[in-house]
Scaffold this motif. Structure first.
Motif, PDB file in Angstrom:
ATOM      1  N   GLN A 188       0.820  -1.214   0.000  1.00  0.00           N
ATOM      2  CA  GLN A 188       0.000   0.000   0.000  1.00  0.00           C
ATOM      3  C   GLN A 188       0.851   1.260   0.000  1.00  0.00           C
ATOM      4  O   GLN A 188       1.954   1.281   0.552  1.00  0.00           O
ATOM      5  CB  GLN A 188      -0.901   0.027   1.245  1.00  0.00           C
ATOM      6  CG  GLN A 188      -2.036  -0.977   1.232  1.00  0.00           C
ATOM      7  CD  GLN A 188      -3.169  -0.616   0.276  1.00  0.00           C
ATOM      8  OE1 GLN A 188      -3.344   0.555  -0.079  1.00  0.00           O
ATOM      9  NE2 GLN A 188      -3.928  -1.611  -0.144  1.00  0.00           N
ATOM     10  N   LEU A 189       0.268   2.304  -0.621  1.00  0.00           N
ATOM     11  CA  LEU A 189       0.853   3.644  -0.575  1.00  0.00           C
ATOM     12  C   LEU A 189       0.097   4.479   0.447  1.00  0.00           C
ATOM     13  O   LEU A 189      -0.966   4.076   0.920  1.00  0.00           O
ATOM     14  CB  LEU A 189       0.702   4.299  -1.945  1.00  0.00           C
ATOM     15  CG  LEU A 189       1.697   3.860  -3.000  1.00  0.00           C
ATOM     16  CD1 LEU A 189       1.013   3.683  -4.328  1.00  0.00           C
ATOM     17  CD2 LEU A 189       2.798   4.901  -3.100  1.00  0.00           C
ATOM     18  N   ASP A 190       0.629   5.636   0.739  1.00  0.00           N
ATOM     19  CA  ASP A 190      -0.074   6.599   1.596  1.00  0.00           C
ATOM     20  C   ASP A 190      -1.168   7.250   0.732  1.00  0.00           C
ATOM     21  O   ASP A 190      -0.882   7.740  -0.353  1.00  0.00           O
ATOM     22  CB  ASP A 190       0.936   7.651   2.064  1.00  0.00           C
ATOM     23  CG  ASP A 190       0.361   8.608   3.069  1.00  0.00           C
ATOM     24  OD1 ASP A 190       0.810   8.579   4.216  1.00  0.00           O
ATOM     25  OD2 ASP A 190      -0.539   9.395   2.700  1.00  0.00           O
ATOM     26  N   THR A 191      -2.413   7.211   1.212  1.00  0.00           N
ATOM     27  CA  THR A 191      -3.511   7.793   0.408  1.00  0.00           C
ATOM     28  C   THR A 191      -4.320   8.789   1.227  1.00  0.00           C
ATOM     29  O   THR A 191      -5.533   8.886   1.078  1.00  0.00           O
ATOM     30  CB  THR A 191      -4.445   6.684  -0.124  1.00  0.00           C
ATOM     31  OG1 THR A 191      -4.926   5.931   0.994  1.00  0.00           O
ATOM     32  CG2 THR A 191      -3.757   5.763  -1.100  1.00  0.00           C
TER      33      THR A 191
ATOM     34  N   ILE B 188       0.794   2.190   6.316  1.00  0.00           N
ATOM     35  CA  ILE B 188       0.687   1.041   7.231  1.00  0.00           C
ATOM     36  C   ILE B 188      -0.780   0.779   7.581  1.00  0.00           C
ATOM     37  O   ILE B 188      -1.246  -0.371   7.575  1.00  0.00           O
ATOM     38  CB  ILE B 188       1.533   1.287   8.503  1.00  0.00           C
ATOM     39  CG1 ILE B 188       3.016   1.134   8.154  1.00  0.00           C
ATOM     40  CG2 ILE B 188       1.134   0.343   9.643  1.00  0.00           C
ATOM     41  CD1 ILE B 188       3.985   1.456   9.274  1.00  0.00           C
ATOM     42  N   MET B 189      -1.539   1.861   7.855  1.00  0.00           N
ATOM     43  CA  MET B 189      -2.961   1.700   8.189  1.00  0.00           C
ATOM     44  C   MET B 189      -3.710   1.103   6.993  1.00  0.00           C
ATOM     45  O   MET B 189      -4.608   0.271   7.160  1.00  0.00           O
ATOM     46  CB  MET B 189      -3.586   3.050   8.576  1.00  0.00           C
ATOM     47  CG  MET B 189      -2.950   3.716   9.778  1.00  0.00           C
ATOM     48  SD  MET B 189      -2.917   2.688  11.257  1.00  0.00           S
ATOM     49  CE  MET B 189      -4.581   2.863  11.817  1.00  0.00           C
TER      50      MET B 189
ATOM     51  N   CYS C 122      -2.483  -0.942   4.745  1.00  0.00           N
ATOM     52  CA  CYS C 122      -2.163  -2.383   4.674  1.00  0.00           C
ATOM     53  C   CYS C 122      -3.018  -3.161   5.672  1.00  0.00           C
ATOM     54  O   CYS C 122      -3.611  -4.191   5.328  1.00  0.00           O
ATOM     55  CB  CYS C 122      -0.686  -2.624   5.012  1.00  0.00           C
ATOM     56  SG  CYS C 122       0.449  -2.276   3.672  1.00  0.00           S
ATOM     57  N   ILE C 123      -3.082  -2.658   6.903  1.00  0.00           N
ATOM     58  CA  ILE C 123      -3.837  -3.384   7.941  1.00  0.00           C
ATOM     59  C   ILE C 123      -5.315  -3.451   7.553  1.00  0.00           C
ATOM     60  O   ILE C 123      -5.969  -4.483   7.711  1.00  0.00           O
ATOM     61  CB  ILE C 123      -3.632  -2.728   9.331  1.00  0.00           C
ATOM     62  CG1 ILE C 123      -2.161  -2.893   9.760  1.00  0.00           C
ATOM     63  CG2 ILE C 123      -4.562  -3.334  10.379  1.00  0.00           C
ATOM     64  CD1 ILE C 123      -1.768  -2.171  11.028  1.00  0.00           C
ATOM     65  N   GLU C 124      -5.822  -2.348   6.978  1.00  0.00           N
ATOM     66  CA  GLU C 124      -7.223  -2.322   6.548  1.00  0.00           C
ATOM     67  C   GLU C 124      -7.465  -3.366   5.450  1.00  0.00           C
ATOM     68  O   GLU C 124      -8.447  -4.111   5.487  1.00  0.00           O
ATOM     69  CB  GLU C 124      -7.563  -0.919   6.033  1.00  0.00           C
ATOM     70  CG  GLU C 124      -9.047  -0.700   5.849  1.00  0.00           C
ATOM     71  CD  GLU C 124      -9.348   0.691   5.314  1.00  0.00           C
ATOM     72  OE1 GLU C 124      -8.451   1.556   5.316  1.00  0.00           O
ATOM     73  OE2 GLU C 124     -10.491   0.890   4.879  1.00  0.00           O
ATOM     74  N   GLU C 125      -6.537  -3.435   4.498  1.00  0.00           N
ATOM     75  CA  GLU C 125      -6.689  -4.402   3.397  1.00  0.00           C
ATOM     76  C   GLU C 125      -6.665  -5.841   3.930  1.00  0.00           C
ATOM     77  O   GLU C 125      -7.479  -6.685   3.536  1.00  0.00           O
ATOM     78  CB  GLU C 125      -5.558  -4.216   2.370  1.00  0.00           C
ATOM     79  CG  GLU C 125      -5.737  -5.117   1.153  1.00  0.00           C
ATOM     80  CD  GLU C 125      -4.522  -5.122   0.218  1.00  0.00           C
ATOM     81  OE1 GLU C 125      -3.503  -4.492   0.538  1.00  0.00           O
ATOM     82  OE2 GLU C 125      -4.620  -5.791  -0.823  1.00  0.00           O
ATOM     83  N   ILE C 126      -5.742  -6.105   4.848  1.00  0.00           N
ATOM     84  CA  ILE C 126      -5.633  -7.460   5.412  1.00  0.00           C
ATOM     85  C   ILE C 126      -6.909  -7.806   6.188  1.00  0.00           C
ATOM     86  O   ILE C 126      -7.422  -8.924   6.104  1.00  0.00           O
ATOM     87  CB  ILE C 126      -4.366  -7.569   6.302  1.00  0.00           C
ATOM     88  CG1 ILE C 126      -3.118  -7.453   5.420  1.00  0.00           C
ATOM     89  CG2 ILE C 126      -4.345  -8.878   7.083  1.00  0.00           C
ATOM     90  CD1 ILE C 126      -1.819  -7.229   6.171  1.00  0.00           C
ATOM     91  N   ALA C 127      -7.456  -6.812   6.906  1.00  0.00           N
ATOM     92  CA  ALA C 127      -8.692  -7.041   7.673  1.00  0.00           C
ATOM     93  C   ALA C 127      -9.858  -7.339   6.732  1.00  0.00           C
ATOM     94  O   ALA C 127     -10.659  -8.252   6.975  1.00  0.00           O
ATOM     95  CB  ALA C 127      -8.994  -5.816   8.532  1.00  0.00           C
ATOM     96  N   GLU C 128      -9.943  -6.575   5.638  1.00  0.00           N
ATOM     97  CA  GLU C 128     -11.034  -6.808   4.672  1.00  0.00           C
ATOM     98  C   GLU C 128     -10.922  -8.196   4.048  1.00  0.00           C
ATOM     99  O   GLU C 128     -11.912  -8.907   3.901  1.00  0.00           O
ATOM    100  CB  GLU C 128     -10.999  -5.737   3.573  1.00  0.00           C
ATOM    101  CG  GLU C 128     -11.630  -4.434   4.028  1.00  0.00           C
ATOM    102  CD  GLU C 128     -11.361  -3.288   3.067  1.00  0.00           C
ATOM    103  OE1 GLU C 128     -10.757  -3.522   2.000  1.00  0.00           O
ATOM    104  OE2 GLU C 128     -11.744  -2.157   3.411  1.00  0.00           O
TER     105      GLU C 128
ATOM    106  N   LEU D 112       0.863  -1.514  14.535  1.00  0.00           N
ATOM    107  CA  LEU D 112       1.736  -2.676  14.276  1.00  0.00           C
ATOM    108  C   LEU D 112       1.844  -3.542  15.524  1.00  0.00           C
ATOM    109  O   LEU D 112       1.812  -4.770  15.461  1.00  0.00           O
ATOM    110  CB  LEU D 112       3.139  -2.208  13.858  1.00  0.00           C
ATOM    111  CG  LEU D 112       3.250  -1.513  12.505  1.00  0.00           C
ATOM    112  CD1 LEU D 112       4.669  -0.994  12.290  1.00  0.00           C
ATOM    113  CD2 LEU D 112       2.872  -2.461  11.374  1.00  0.00           C
ATOM    114  N   LEU D 113       1.955  -2.868  16.657  1.00  0.00           N
ATOM    115  CA  LEU D 113       2.080  -3.600  17.922  1.00  0.00           C
ATOM    116  C   LEU D 113       0.802  -4.390  18.227  1.00  0.00           C
ATOM    117  O   LEU D 113       0.858  -5.571  18.568  1.00  0.00           O
ATOM    118  CB  LEU D 113       2.375  -2.599  19.036  1.00  0.00           C
ATOM    119  CG  LEU D 113       2.809  -3.223  20.340  1.00  0.00           C
ATOM    120  CD1 LEU D 113       4.168  -2.670  20.745  1.00  0.00           C
ATOM    121  CD2 LEU D 113       1.828  -2.953  21.437  1.00  0.00           C
TER     122      LEU D 113
END
Ligand SMILES: [Zn+2]
Length: 371
Positions: free
Chosen positions: A245-248, A259-260, A262-268, A310-311
């Motif tokens: 992911q890029l910063d959007t 980073i947020m 990426c976590i959102e994509e993984i959660a979806e 991340l933590l």
């Protein structure tokens, strides 16, 4: 005669110089490893590509860790109970069963401290932190464990005790804290131990491969006003990229840091997987932490929000390229010096490295921007 004197003088001077060199070398070693640690320096494997002074692996990755000269303990309140020595197994099983996080985080502490009460030997047993469990709950937990194992009820004494969350860096300090606060295991200088543990699981080829990838993405053309910040999450067990992911961020949504995202994509993706997976599959493959033990590669040192994310996601390792000296939360000198990945007061830790090689470069951004 004159020549002999000169030669003798020269040898004496050389000898003194050599002696001074040896003394200063020993002094440097003593300063660095702690004076009780001379033995461990001889145990450093010579095939390890580690720069011990600067904490660098394979000349490219600098481990981010605190300086080792802290002489004061970071104390926390923990529940303890008194047991008879023959009941130590019951407490060991209870801790493994109910307080595993505590075991993982405080491996440097011994579970038991021997005490004498009215000429009888007891063990003080270290249970869990006072913040996560209250007095009534901990008393009930210990009581149940003893009843289940021994079949009898007995009077239980629960107390609060101070324990050191950080590890003493030398043997004398270990002895002092052990006698004054709580017994601590000593296996040699903890900094060297940690460095070696970390090095053993380090796969430099993979790290370089992913660092190359994020720098290529960050340096490629982006939309106007988009920050050139890139993050990828990798599952190291299968060496596969899980999210890129890029910063959007936008004025409407300022927290869409890479980073947020990426976590959102993984959660979806996990939500979709759970919807379509059979009940059996879900049980077999789901865990409560989305990014458990993932490796994260990012172009810029993350801000506090992303570091905490991340933590909470329980990643295993972070590698970044550019320092965020004002807004970062990982580097020793960054931001408020939180070093969130190793914070003693949080219930997870992860490894962090800065890529310091000159082969790959991330674009510079405004140092006041949080990424
Ligand atoms: Zn961020």
């Amino acid at each position: 005669m004159f020549g002999l004197c000169n030669t003798t003088e020269k040898y004496t001077k050389n000898f003194i110089t050599l002696q001074r060199c040896m003394i200063s070398t020993i002094y440097v070693l003593l300063e660095y490893y702690g004076h009780s640690e001379m033995q461990s320096t001889s145990q450093i494997p010579n095939n390890y590509d580690i720069d011990y002074e600067n904490l660098i692996f394979y000349k490219n990755f600098q481990r981010i860790q605190p300086s080792q000269n802290q002489t004061t303990p970071n104390l926390a309140k923990y529940w303890i109970t008194y047991i008879k020595p023959q009941d130590s197994n019951i407490i060991n099983n209870l801790i493994k069963d109910k307080f595993k996080d505590r075991c993982d985080l405080l491996k440097h502490l011994k579970t038991f401290m021997k005490v004498k009460v009215d000429d009888t030997i007891y063990l003080k047993a270290l249970l869990c932190d006072c913040e996560s469990v209250n007095y009534t709950e901990i008393k009930e937990i210990v009581s149940q464990a003893l009843i289940e194992s021994k079949g009898i009820t007995q009077k239980i004494k629960i107390e609060k005790a101070d324990i050191p969350l950080n590890k003493p860096f030398d043997k004398d300090l270990n002895k002092k804290w052990s006698s004054e606060i709580w017994p601590i295991v000593w296996k040699g200088n903890p900094m060297i131990q940690e460095l070696h543990e970390s090095y053993k699981s380090f796969k430099v080829e993979n790290d370089l491969k992913y660092i190359k990838l994020i720098t290529e993405l960050a340096n490629s053309k982006h939309e106007d006003n988009q920050l050139p910040v890139v993050t990828i999450f990798v599952d190291p067990k299968i060496d596969r990229i899980i999210s890129t992911q890029l910063d959007t961020r936008s004025p409407q949504n300022p927290i869409k840091h890479s980073i947020m995202n990426c976590i959102e994509e993984i959660a979806e993706n996990e939500c979709c997987r759970r919807k379509t997976a059979s009940e059996e599959d879900s049980k077999a493959s789901s865990n409560n932490y989305l990014c458990l033990n993932y490796h994260v590669y990012t172009t810029h040192e993350p801000c506090t929000m992303c570091s905490m994310a991340l933590l909470h996601s329980r990643i295993d390792k972070l590698v970044y390229i550019k320092d965020s000296t004002i807004t970062g939360s990982i580097g020793r000198e960054s931001g408020n010096g939180y070093m969130i990945h190793l914070s003693c007061s949080l219930n997870w830790k992860f490894e962090s490295f800065k890529y310091i090689g000159d082969q790959y470069n991330a674009p510079s951004i405004d140092e006041y921007i949080e990424v």
